[in-house]
Scaffold this active site. Sequence first.
Site, PDB file in Angstrom:
ATOM      1  CB  ILE A  14     -29.153 -71.341 -58.764  1.00  0.00           C
ATOM      2  CG1 ILE A  14     -29.000 -71.659 -60.260  1.00  0.00           C
ATOM      3  CG2 ILE A  14     -30.590 -71.573 -58.318  1.00  0.00           C
ATOM      4  CD1 ILE A  14     -29.184 -73.130 -60.614  1.00  0.00           C
ATOM      5  CB  THR A 132     -28.944 -81.118 -62.564  1.00  0.00           C
ATOM      6  OG1 THR A 132     -28.953 -81.104 -63.984  1.00  0.00           O
ATOM      7  CG2 THR A 132     -28.073 -82.299 -62.127  1.00  0.00           C
ATOM      8  CG  ASP A 133     -32.305 -81.331 -66.901  1.00  0.00           C
ATOM      9  OD1 ASP A 133     -31.106 -81.099 -66.640  1.00  0.00           O
ATOM     10  OD2 ASP A 133     -32.888 -80.821 -67.878  1.00  0.00           O
ATOM     11  CD  GLU A 134     -26.437 -81.323 -67.033  1.00  0.00           C
ATOM     12  OE1 GLU A 134     -25.400 -81.963 -67.202  1.00  0.00           O
ATOM     13  OE2 GLU A 134     -26.517 -80.079 -67.146  1.00  0.00           O
ATOM     14  CE1 TYR A 157     -23.357 -80.564 -61.652  1.00  0.00           C
ATOM     15  CE2 TYR A 157     -24.511 -80.940 -63.726  1.00  0.00           C
ATOM     16  CZ  TYR A 157     -24.463 -80.377 -62.457  1.00  0.00           C
ATOM     17  OH  TYR A 157     -25.528 -79.637 -62.002  1.00  0.00           O
ATOM     18  CE  LYS A 161     -26.526 -81.540 -58.155  1.00  0.00           C
ATOM     19  NZ  LYS A 161     -26.448 -80.606 -56.983  1.00  0.00           N
TER      20      LYS A 161
HETATM   21  P1  NAD Z   1     -22.452 -72.358 -59.242  1.00  0.00           P
HETATM   22  O1  NAD Z   1     -21.273 -73.142 -59.702  1.00  0.00           O
HETATM   23  O2  NAD Z   1     -22.729 -71.026 -59.839  1.00  0.00           O
HETATM   24  O3  NAD Z   1     -22.349 -72.121 -57.656  1.00  0.00           O
HETATM   25  C1  NAD Z   1     -21.970 -73.117 -56.759  1.00  0.00           C
HETATM   26  C2  NAD Z   1     -21.690 -72.476 -55.400  1.00  0.00           C
HETATM   27  O4  NAD Z   1     -21.298 -73.520 -54.495  1.00  0.00           O
HETATM   28  C3  NAD Z   1     -20.559 -71.448 -55.433  1.00  0.00           C
HETATM   29  O5  NAD Z   1     -20.931 -70.312 -54.690  1.00  0.00           O
HETATM   30  C4  NAD Z   1     -19.394 -72.177 -54.757  1.00  0.00           C
HETATM   31  O6  NAD Z   1     -18.514 -71.302 -54.074  1.00  0.00           O
HETATM   32  C5  NAD Z   1     -20.133 -73.095 -53.802  1.00  0.00           C
HETATM   33  N1  NAD Z   1     -19.342 -74.294 -53.481  1.00  0.00           N
HETATM   34  C6  NAD Z   1     -18.708 -75.138 -54.360  1.00  0.00           C
HETATM   35  N2  NAD Z   1     -18.044 -76.096 -53.695  1.00  0.00           N
HETATM   36  C7  NAD Z   1     -18.281 -75.881 -52.371  1.00  0.00           C
HETATM   37  C8  NAD Z   1     -17.888 -76.542 -51.175  1.00  0.00           C
HETATM   38  N3  NAD Z   1     -17.096 -77.645 -51.217  1.00  0.00           N
HETATM   39  N4  NAD Z   1     -18.321 -76.058 -49.982  1.00  0.00           N
HETATM   40  C9  NAD Z   1     -19.114 -74.964 -49.933  1.00  0.00           C
HETATM   41  N5  NAD Z   1     -19.505 -74.284 -51.025  1.00  0.00           N
HETATM   42  C10 NAD Z   1     -19.089 -74.733 -52.224  1.00  0.00           C
HETATM   43  O7  NAD Z   1     -23.696 -73.347 -59.388  1.00  0.00           O
HETATM   44  P2  NAD Z   1     -25.192 -73.043 -59.812  1.00  0.00           P
HETATM   45  O8  NAD Z   1     -25.292 -73.044 -61.279  1.00  0.00           O
HETATM   46  O9  NAD Z   1     -25.679 -71.875 -59.033  1.00  0.00           O
HETATM   47  O10 NAD Z   1     -25.888 -74.359 -59.280  1.00  0.00           O
HETATM   48  C11 NAD Z   1     -26.365 -74.454 -57.942  1.00  0.00           C
HETATM   49  C12 NAD Z   1     -26.980 -75.825 -57.727  1.00  0.00           C
HETATM   50  O11 NAD Z   1     -28.050 -76.013 -58.639  1.00  0.00           O
HETATM   51  C13 NAD Z   1     -26.006 -76.984 -57.970  1.00  0.00           C
HETATM   52  O12 NAD Z   1     -26.261 -77.970 -57.005  1.00  0.00           O
HETATM   53  C14 NAD Z   1     -26.349 -77.468 -59.360  1.00  0.00           C
HETATM   54  O13 NAD Z   1     -26.065 -78.843 -59.499  1.00  0.00           O
HETATM   55  C15 NAD Z   1     -27.851 -77.203 -59.396  1.00  0.00           C
HETATM   56  N6  NAD Z   1     -28.402 -76.951 -60.740  1.00  0.00           N
HETATM   57  C16 NAD Z   1     -27.838 -76.049 -61.578  1.00  0.00           C
HETATM   58  C17 NAD Z   1     -28.410 -75.793 -62.836  1.00  0.00           C
HETATM   59  C18 NAD Z   1     -27.836 -74.759 -63.777  1.00  0.00           C
HETATM   60  O14 NAD Z   1     -28.307 -74.661 -64.925  1.00  0.00           O
HETATM   61  N7  NAD Z   1     -26.882 -73.969 -63.386  1.00  0.00           N
HETATM   62  C19 NAD Z   1     -29.561 -76.487 -63.219  1.00  0.00           C
HETATM   63  C20 NAD Z   1     -30.115 -77.420 -62.321  1.00  0.00           C
HETATM   64  C21 NAD Z   1     -29.537 -77.628 -61.081  1.00  0.00           C
HETATM   65  P1  TYD Z   2     -23.643 -75.740 -70.568  1.00  0.00           P
HETATM   66  O1  TYD Z   2     -24.042 -74.313 -70.394  1.00  0.00           O
HETATM   67  O2  TYD Z   2     -22.257 -76.159 -70.203  1.00  0.00           O
HETATM   68  O3  TYD Z   2     -24.739 -76.596 -69.770  1.00  0.00           O
HETATM   69  P2  TYD Z   2     -24.942 -78.224 -69.721  1.00  0.00           P
HETATM   70  O4  TYD Z   2     -23.813 -78.892 -70.387  1.00  0.00           O
HETATM   71  O5  TYD Z   2     -24.952 -78.463 -68.278  1.00  0.00           O
HETATM   72  O6  TYD Z   2     -26.254 -78.445 -70.403  1.00  0.00           O
HETATM   73  O7  TYD Z   2     -23.889 -76.154 -72.086  1.00  0.00           O
HETATM   74  C1  TYD Z   2     -25.146 -76.020 -72.690  1.00  0.00           C
HETATM   75  C2  TYD Z   2     -25.052 -76.627 -74.096  1.00  0.00           C
HETATM   76  O8  TYD Z   2     -24.142 -75.831 -74.879  1.00  0.00           O
HETATM   77  C3  TYD Z   2     -24.464 -78.036 -74.103  1.00  0.00           C
HETATM   78  O9  TYD Z   2     -25.102 -78.795 -75.133  1.00  0.00           O
HETATM   79  C4  TYD Z   2     -23.003 -77.839 -74.457  1.00  0.00           C
HETATM   80  C5  TYD Z   2     -23.033 -76.617 -75.349  1.00  0.00           C
HETATM   81  N1  TYD Z   2     -21.824 -75.759 -75.319  1.00  0.00           N
HETATM   82  C6  TYD Z   2     -21.157 -75.427 -76.488  1.00  0.00           C
HETATM   83  O10 TYD Z   2     -21.583 -75.810 -77.605  1.00  0.00           O
HETATM   84  N2  TYD Z   2     -20.048 -74.649 -76.417  1.00  0.00           N
HETATM   85  C7  TYD Z   2     -19.548 -74.196 -75.206  1.00  0.00           C
HETATM   86  O11 TYD Z   2     -18.501 -73.516 -75.190  1.00  0.00           O
HETATM   87  C8  TYD Z   2     -20.250 -74.537 -74.008  1.00  0.00           C
HETATM   88  C9  TYD Z   2     -19.759 -74.073 -72.668  1.00  0.00           C
HETATM   89  C10 TYD Z   2     -21.391 -75.327 -74.102  1.00  0.00           C
END
Ligand code: NAD
Ligand code: TYD
Length: 353
Positions: A14, A132-134, A157, A161
């Site tokens: 993101i 996150t919504d989690e 996780y 958060k």
């Molecule tokens: P990601 O895992 O793809 O990226 C995380 C980034 O943070 C990476 O570039 C990593 O190198 C950096 N990072 C990790 N530990 C670090 C540290 N100790 N110091 C400096 N940098 C560090 O994550 P994402 O999916 O892009 O998520 C970004 C943010 O959005 C997170 O805070 C996550 O909780 C939140 N978020 C993600 C989702 C989703 O669906 N992916 C949804 C809602 C919120």
């Molecule tokens: P994920 O992408 O890990 O996001 P989150 O757990 O943060 O919602 O998983 C999305 C959904 O898919 C979740 O219900 C777990 C499920 N899932 C599988 O069924 N198999 C898999 O290998 C993974 C990674 C996730």
Amino acid sequence: MSKTIIITGGAGFIGSHVVRLFVNKYPGYRIINLDALTYAGNLENLRDIEQAPYYVFVKVNILDIKELKNIFERYHPDAVIHLAAESHVDRSILSPMDFVYTNVIGTVNLLNATKDAWAGSFKDKLFYHISTDEVYGSLGEKGFFTETTAYAPNSPYSASKASSDHFVRAYGETFNLPVIVSNCSNNYGPNQFPEKLIPLFINNIVNEKPLPVYGDGLYTRDWLYVKDHARAIDLIFHEGKAGETYNIGGFNEWKNIDLIKLLCRLMDKKLKRTPGSSEQLITYVKDRPGHDRRYAIDASKINRELGWKPSVTFEQGLSETIDWYLENTEWLKRVTNGEYLKYYEEQYGGGGR
Ligand code: NAD
Ligand code: TYD
């Protein structure tokens, strides 16, 4: 108007979309991307903007408070948008402490560095925390998460958060730090590390590997295209009110198995495979412990107050995402290196996956 903004985690999924949007849309802003480049961080995600005149990358771990203070002294940021985090639920079950360190202690370090650097002079300053919504836990068949839903995290996780959200709120209340938190639903799109459901399954379909569906596959998630999340972050950053929380969602709920079958159908078409062939890869596996049954966001506040809604339909977004992965097989190969394969083995076991 010129501003200096620290964006943490800008090399991740993101974060890289947020950095790109800000660099392209606000060429007068100085964007400082702070990232430790863990397995999830990849500067390749930002190759197209790395030469921009006011873009700076600094490799730093947010656990390093001394270096954070140096960076604040060097750049005098007006704002922080904090995305750096450990972000994968399954990894948090294997190694909870990594999540405590980065998500909790790292966030508090960043809050301290910000508070000390701004030294009570908070006019036109903002600490914007991306969450996150989690944190809200799990829903039954009905209902939605609103900004006032009680926190009830179920995984290490989401607990980490939730804890970081509480610290951000507490620094707002106790030290008057201008803070905003936004809580978003599941994102998908280009550059997502192939450990999360959608990119993992695209990669496995391409390579004709099993598709590991946890439990009964009837878990529900609300999916949002990552570029729409980045648009929401831009809007909240510029027009949101300090002290507020905003929920961001896709109005787009899917049961995992229905989403997986849609993905299989789209992939068969794009790969010119016999219809139905990818579905044969579906393999039900042991459930994730503490697996949240359903997430669904009520995003009416951000819609009503800031006029945001998703701009991309799921069909469009998913199709663009698949195309991106099919065109970027080298990216996929490079990120699924030895270290990732070790995690994959630990998470999913042998079985030729
Ligand atoms: P990601 O895992 O793809 O990226 C995380 C980034 O943070 C990476 O570039 C990593 O190198 C950096 N990072 C990790 N530990 C670090 C540290 N100790 N110091 C400096 N940098 C560090 O994550 P994402 O999916 O892009 O998520 C970004 C943010 O959005 C997170 O805070 C996550 O909780 C939140 N978020 C993600 C989702 C989703 O669906 N992916 C949804 C809602 C919120
Ligand atoms: P994920 O992408 O890990 O996001 P989150 O757990 O943060 O919602 O998983 C999305 C959904 O898919 C979740 O219900 C777990 C499920 N899932 C599988 O069924 N198999 C898999 O290998 C993974 C990674 C996730």
